[in-house]
Design an enzyme around this catalytic site. Structure first.
Site, mmCIF file in Angstrom:
data_model
loop_
_atom_site.group_PDB
_atom_site.id
_atom_site.type_symbol
_atom_site.label_atom_id
_atom_site.label_comp_id
_atom_site.label_asym_id
_atom_site.label_seq_id
_atom_site.Cartn_x
_atom_site.Cartn_y
_atom_site.Cartn_z
ATOM 1 N N LYS A 204 4.352 -1.052 3.953
ATOM 2 C CA LYS A 204 3.663 0.247 3.989
ATOM 3 C C LYS A 204 2.187 -0.019 4.238
ATOM 4 C CE LYS A 204 2.054 4.044 0.971
ATOM 5 N NZ LYS A 204 2.207 4.744 -0.326
ATOM 6 N N ASP B 296 -4.997 6.904 1.678
ATOM 7 C CA ASP B 296 -4.070 7.954 1.254
ATOM 8 C C ASP B 296 -4.822 9.006 0.433
ATOM 9 O OD1 ASP B 296 -1.969 9.519 0.454
ATOM 10 O OD2 ASP B 296 -1.107 8.036 -0.944
ATOM 11 N N LYS C 75 -4.930 14.529 -3.414
ATOM 12 C CA LYS C 75 -5.070 13.835 -4.696
ATOM 13 C C LYS C 75 -6.350 14.307 -5.394
ATOM 14 C CE LYS C 75 -2.822 9.442 -3.499
ATOM 15 N NZ LYS C 75 -1.742 9.532 -4.493
ATOM 16 N N ASP D 133 -3.825 1.244 -0.240
ATOM 17 C CA ASP D 133 -2.463 1.741 -0.052
ATOM 18 C C ASP D 133 -1.785 1.097 1.165
ATOM 19 O OD1 ASP D 133 -0.422 3.254 -1.108
ATOM 20 O OD2 ASP D 133 -0.958 5.088 -0.038
ATOM 21 N N ASP E 4 1.913 13.960 -0.300
ATOM 22 C CA ASP E 4 1.424 12.730 -0.931
ATOM 23 C C ASP E 4 2.543 11.697 -1.116
ATOM 24 O OD1 ASP E 4 -0.383 11.022 -2.056
ATOM 25 O OD2 ASP E 4 -0.498 12.050 -3.992
ATOM 26 N N GLU F 292 4.054 10.008 1.030
ATOM 27 C CA GLU F 292 4.021 9.695 2.463
ATOM 28 C C GLU F 292 4.533 8.293 2.793
ATOM 29 O OE1 GLU F 292 1.581 9.153 0.492
ATOM 30 O OE2 GLU F 292 0.962 7.158 1.121
ATOM 31 N N ARG G 163 7.135 6.596 1.903
ATOM 32 C CA ARG G 163 8.559 6.533 2.260
ATOM 33 C C ARG G 163 8.803 7.086 3.665
ATOM 34 N NH1 ARG G 163 9.780 10.068 -2.982
ATOM 35 N NH2 ARG G 163 7.873 8.981 -3.540
HETATM 36 N N1 BES Z 1 0.089 5.554 -2.685
HETATM 37 C C1 BES Z 1 0.625 6.415 -3.655
HETATM 38 C C2 BES Z 1 1.162 5.666 -4.877
HETATM 39 C C3 BES Z 1 0.121 5.022 -5.735
HETATM 40 C C4 BES Z 1 -0.544 5.749 -6.695
HETATM 41 C C5 BES Z 1 -0.165 3.677 -5.591
HETATM 42 C C6 BES Z 1 -1.494 5.135 -7.480
HETATM 43 C C7 BES Z 1 -1.108 3.071 -6.383
HETATM 44 C C8 BES Z 1 -1.774 3.802 -7.336
HETATM 45 C C9 BES Z 1 1.776 7.218 -3.068
HETATM 46 O O1 BES Z 1 1.633 7.545 -1.734
HETATM 47 C C10 BES Z 1 1.851 8.498 -3.817
HETATM 48 O O2 BES Z 1 0.931 9.254 -3.738
HETATM 49 N N2 BES Z 1 2.942 8.702 -4.541
HETATM 50 C C11 BES Z 1 3.104 9.858 -5.320
HETATM 51 C C12 BES Z 1 4.534 10.311 -5.150
HETATM 52 C C13 BES Z 1 4.816 11.655 -5.744
HETATM 53 C C14 BES Z 1 4.075 12.732 -4.962
HETATM 54 C C15 BES Z 1 6.296 11.904 -5.705
HETATM 55 C C16 BES Z 1 2.804 9.499 -6.772
HETATM 56 O O3 BES Z 1 3.163 8.411 -7.195
HETATM 57 O O4 BES Z 1 2.180 10.298 -7.446
HETATM 58 ZN ZN ZN Z 2 0.502 6.303 -0.614
HETATM 59 MN MN MN Z 3 0.557 9.330 -1.438
#
Ligand code: BES
Ligand code: ZN
Ligand code: MN
Length: 490
Positions: free
Chosen positions: A255, A260, A267, A278, A337, A339, A341
């Site tokens: 990824k 992000d 966010k 990210d 968010d 994204e 996947r």
């Molecule tokens: N890149 C983030 C995950 C992340 C968060 C990595 C904090 C490192 C530190 C990912 O893209 C994301 O935002 N995931 C969301 C998924 C949710 C919307 C289902 C998350 O984990 O909040």
């Molecule tokens: Zn992300």
């Molecule tokens: Mn995200």
């Protein structure tokens, strides 16, 4: 910093490092020192309660000529590879900015340690010196690294080959850490690709798909993430054919979200800067490919990086949009968010159709939930195959890139069913890391062995570790390099 092997201890070394194991200072004897000096060192070490614990250090000033020299006792514990690695890292941590240009380390007292273990000590010393100071134009002299080289006496037989491999790993780690550390205005999909171009000189074949090419292939999931960004998405493929032509042993897929913001599902502001890393999964893939090429690994490996920036914009994708992935499966994007996947699913479909790997390992900073579950001690491992899971767990344990396995099952899979499309891109409140993995699993062909590493808690560290300072760790490179060595280079 440079590591050099020399044949004998220079008489006038200003800083002499002597490894000391658990048996303690008594086991050191005179260590080639004049007896008065040796007595002074022993007394000082006892006074400082130095006991040879791995990574501990006692620094003793001894008379030399009209001045003083340092004798540095370095705790190596039980002498295991892990203990020696800790010792090497600790040595650099202590002396990188201490004002001395060179250390001489005499390994004669470490007579039982093999070449691999010694290489690991030295590699940790070198890796711990990695820093990213390119944007610090006013750094005070006292903060600047002074240590230029470590000279090694008494290295065991076989050190040359072990050192070549260890240095390759160090080179790969440095690339990953640089990619992860660069700010998101400098590192975006196209510049990420440029930073990997030099791998061609090592024999890595590079191909890049731009957005037009991805559109022709129907990568609607990946492109949906990118459509709010002015940066052009890229699908970077690196191919290392260490066995020559023939089947691909394994494909690594990373990824690479170079920033992000969350997109329209924006966010919160606090801490958003963290999302520059990210792309840590893609960074690990690039670093692993570099390590394999540098040590000329006898394996055929593909590395794919899905590179996009996730931004809110008038043209950004909306919560509720339905996109069609390259596989033909449709996805209801309920949260922009989630994204990662969406990027991975098209990258995985593409690599399966193009290169037919029998094994795929993807790496991603995929979910915040992974950090809630495992903190910063383990990466999460998900797999559709027990033997693959075990191989990766073992490689993780051996290298220190620790992994912990999580479950997958039809019951979890159901949680991402959508009433209007084939699936939605988020599950409910529970098991967020698992539903993310289930999502990716829907794009893996049934005959392919697949593992997913959620490394959200591992690519960036708030405190120094064994062989890294605060900041980018290079997590993933070691475990992938070791996995390839153990499984495909037999
Ligand atoms: N890149 C983030 C995950 C992340 C968060 C990595 C904090 C490192 C530190 C990912 O893209 C994301 O935002 N995931 C969301 C998924 C949710 C919307 C289902 C998350 O984990 O909040
Ligand atoms: Zn992300
Ligand atoms: Mn995200």
């Amino acid at each position: 910093m440079q590591i050099r092997f020399i044949s004998s201890r220079p008489a006038d070394a200003a800083a002499l490092v002597l490894p000391v194991g658990k048996a303690g200072i008594a086991s050191l004897g005179d260590a080639g020192l004049e007896s008065a000096t040796a007595a002074l060192v022993r007394g000082a070490a006892e006074g400082a309660r130095f006991d040879g614990e791995p990574g501990t250090i006692a620094e003793i000033f001894v008379p030399q000529g009209n001045g003083a020299a340092r004798v540095i006792l370095l705790g190596t514990g039980s002498g295991t590879e892990q203990d020696l690695e800790r010792a090497g890292g600790a040595l650099t941590a202590r002396f990188l900015t201490a004002g001395i240009p060179a250390l001489v380390i005499d390994l004669s007292t470490l007579s039982t340690a093999g070449a691999t273990a010694v290489a690991r000590l030295l590699a940790a010393a070198e890796q711990r010196s990695w820093r990213h100071d390119v944007y610090r134009t006013r750094m005070p002299a006292s903060a600047r690294p002074t240590l230029e080289r470590i000279e090694v006496v008494g290295a065991p037989e076989g050190i040359d080959a072990a050192w070549t491999d260890a240095k390759a790993l160090t080179g790969g780690l440095a690339l990953t850490r640089t990619l992860v550390s660069e700010p998101p205005n400098v590192l975006y999909p196209e510049s990420f690709v440029e930073r990997c171009r030099h791998l061609e000189e090592l024999g890595v074949e590079i191909t890049v798909l731009d957005e037009a090419a991805m559109r022709d292939l129907g990568m609607g999931a990946l492109l949906g993430v990118s459509q709010g960004s002015v940066r052009e998405a890229q699908l970077l493929t690196m191919r290392w054919n260490g066995k020559g032509e023939g089947d691909v042993d394994v494909a690594f897929v990373g990824k690479g979200v170079t920033f992000d913001t969350g997109g329209i599902s924006l966010k919160p502001g606090a801490g958003m800067e963290d999302m520059k890393w990210d792309m840590g999964g893609a960074g690990a893939v690039a670093g692993a490919m570099k390590a394999l090429a540098l040590r000329k690994a006898k394996a055929n490996v593909i590395g794919v990086c899905g590179l996009v920036e996730n931004m809110p914009d008038g043209n950004a994708q909306r919560p509720g949009d339905i996109v069609t992935s390259m596989s033909g499966q449709t996805i209801e994007v309920l949260n922009t968010d989630a994204e990662g996947r969406l990027v991975l699913c098209d990258a995985i479909t593409w690599v399966q159709r193009t290169h037919k790997p029998k094994t795929i390992v993807d790496l991603a900073t995929l979910t915040g939930a992974m950090i809630i579950a495992l903190g910063n001690e383990h990466g999460g491992l998900f797999a559709n195959d027990d033997s693959l899971a075990d191989e990766l767990l073992a490689a993780g344990k051996a290298t220190g890139d620790k992994l912990w396995r999580f479950p997958l099952s039809p019951a979890y899979d159901k949680l991402i069913d959508s009433p209007i499309a084939d699936m939605k891109n988020i599950g409910g409140r529970g098991a967020g890391s698992i539903t993310a993995a289930q999502f990716i699993g829907r794009f893996v062909e049934p005959e392919v062995r697949w593992a997913h590493l959620d490394i959200a808690g591992m690519v960036w560290a708030d405190k120094p570790g064994v062989a890294w300072d605060k900041g980018a760790t290079g997590f993933g490179v070691r475990v992938l390099d070791r996995f390839v060595r153990d499984q495909f280079e037999g």
